[in-house]
Design a protein around this motif. Structure first.
Motif, PDB file in Angstrom:
ATOM      1  N   HIS A 260       0.951  -1.179   0.122  1.00 29.05           N
ATOM      2  CA  HIS A 260       0.022   0.028   0.084  1.00 29.05           C
ATOM      3  C   HIS A 260       0.985   1.335   0.134  1.00 29.05           C
ATOM      4  N   LEU A 261       1.870   1.228   0.542  1.00 26.27           N
ATOM      5  CA  LEU A 261       2.937   2.400   0.792  1.00 26.27           C
ATOM      6  C   LEU A 261       3.543   2.526  -0.557  1.00 26.27           C
TER       7      LEU A 261
ATOM      8  N   SER B 207       2.358   1.624  -3.537  1.00 28.98           N
ATOM      9  CA  SER B 207       1.297   2.276  -4.318  1.00 28.98           C
ATOM     10  C   SER B 207       1.135   3.773  -4.183  1.00 28.98           C
ATOM     11  N   MET B 208       1.167   4.178  -3.248  1.00 31.94           N
ATOM     12  CA  MET B 208       1.428   5.754  -2.759  1.00 31.94           C
ATOM     13  C   MET B 208       2.670   6.480  -3.088  1.00 31.94           C
ATOM     14  N   ASP B 209       3.655   5.635  -3.564  1.00 29.68           N
ATOM     15  CA  ASP B 209       5.122   6.178  -3.761  1.00 29.68           C
ATOM     16  C   ASP B 209       5.788   6.744  -2.273  1.00 29.68           C
ATOM     17  N   LYS B 210       5.448   5.852  -1.037  1.00 31.10           N
ATOM     18  CA  LYS B 210       5.845   6.029  -0.071  1.00 31.10           C
ATOM     19  C   LYS B 210       7.043   5.205   0.475  1.00 31.10           C
TER      20      LYS B 210
ATOM     21  N   GLU C 112       2.468   9.997   9.152  1.00 40.05           N
ATOM     22  CA  GLU C 112       2.417   9.167   8.293  1.00 40.05           C
ATOM     23  C   GLU C 112       2.817   7.605   9.017  1.00 40.05           C
TER      24      GLU C 112
ATOM     25  N   TYR D 195      -0.947   6.586  10.201  1.00 39.40           N
ATOM     26  CA  TYR D 195      -1.536   6.226   9.043  1.00 39.40           C
ATOM     27  C   TYR D 195      -1.196   4.723   8.813  1.00 39.40           C
ATOM     28  N   THR D 196       0.251   4.503   8.875  1.00 43.57           N
ATOM     29  CA  THR D 196       0.569   3.158   8.372  1.00 43.57           C
ATOM     30  C   THR D 196       0.221   2.142   9.429  1.00 43.57           C
TER      31      THR D 196
ATOM     32  N   TYR E 270      -3.347   1.369   9.069  1.00 39.04           N
ATOM     33  CA  TYR E 270      -3.663   0.332   7.840  1.00 39.04           C
ATOM     34  C   TYR E 270      -3.410  -1.020   8.500  1.00 39.04           C
TER      35      TYR E 270
END
Length: 219
Positions: free
Chosen positions: A30-31, A33-36, A69, A72-73, A76
């Protein structure tokens, strides 16, 4: 007279690794996919710190990320863990239910003291119907210090416990027992480390051993 025993959850009763890798992989995908995130999922690094409170997990795995951040992680990841538990992807350690049932039938008061968050612990207890044996489940989330010794101290104080055993796989469990004048039983399971287990009063390789050990202890 009622006897008391305090269990850790992850790596002691619940085989966390059965849902750990897929939940962690989902989170870091998921990270990505968000370029994180653009590296491999740090599964081994997480295994090395398994058992610490989640805020400390993300400080270690995401040291250069902001608090927002990380939070948020964390949220999730927690959703993925709970989803996998409710979907039946997790597993208890062998003989967990047999041992809990035996202890309950033999007048033991059973408590959980875990570094896991409340909703996560509730998902495990609910899915496996552990509440028919467990008196109460305590989360590190309830303790401002995020210290397992303080968590166990709160259980001891609430229930007026004078003698008990703490069963867990990590040093925090062993220290929680020592700091509260209780007996420590180390679990030589998935996340255990030899140097930590060496500090326990005794070590088991299977929960079933508790049926023989506990009746002989002064608890």
């Amino acid at each position: 007279m009622s006897q008391s025993i305090i269990f850790d959850m992850d790596g002691t009763l619940f085989q966390t690794d059965t849902i750990l890798e897929i939940s962690l992989e989902d989170t870091f995908e998921h990270l990505r996919s968000m370029d994180k995130w653009n590296e491999a999922t740090p599964i081994q690094q997480y295994r090395e710190i398994m058992g610490v409170p989640l805020p400390q997990v993300w400080e270690t795995l995401l040291p250069d990320y902001s608090t927002q951040e990380r939070e948020y992680t964390d949220g999730y990841f927690l959703e993925k863990l709970i989803g996998n538990i409710r979907n039946g992807n997790g597993s208890l350690y062998p003989n967990t239910k047999e041992v809990l049932s035996y202890l309950h039938e033999n007048n033991f008061s059973i408590y959980i003291a875990s570094n896991g968050l409340t909703v996560y612990l509730e998902a495990i207890v609910s899915h496996y119907n552990l509440d028919k044996w467990i008196t109460e489940t305590f989360s590190i989330q309830e303790i401002e210090s995020l210290n397992k010794s303080d968590l166990v101290k709160s259980i001891v104080k609430k229930y007026g416990i004078t003698n008990a055993a703490v069963v867990g796989d990590r040093l925090s469990d062993i220290n929680a027992a020592k700091d509260n004048g209780l007996i420590s039983i180390g679990c030589n399971f998935d996340f255990a480390k030899e140097d930590e287990l060496s500090q326990a009063n005794m070590v088991i390789d299977d929960l079933i051993e508790l049926k023989t050990i506990l009746p002989k202890l002064p608890i």
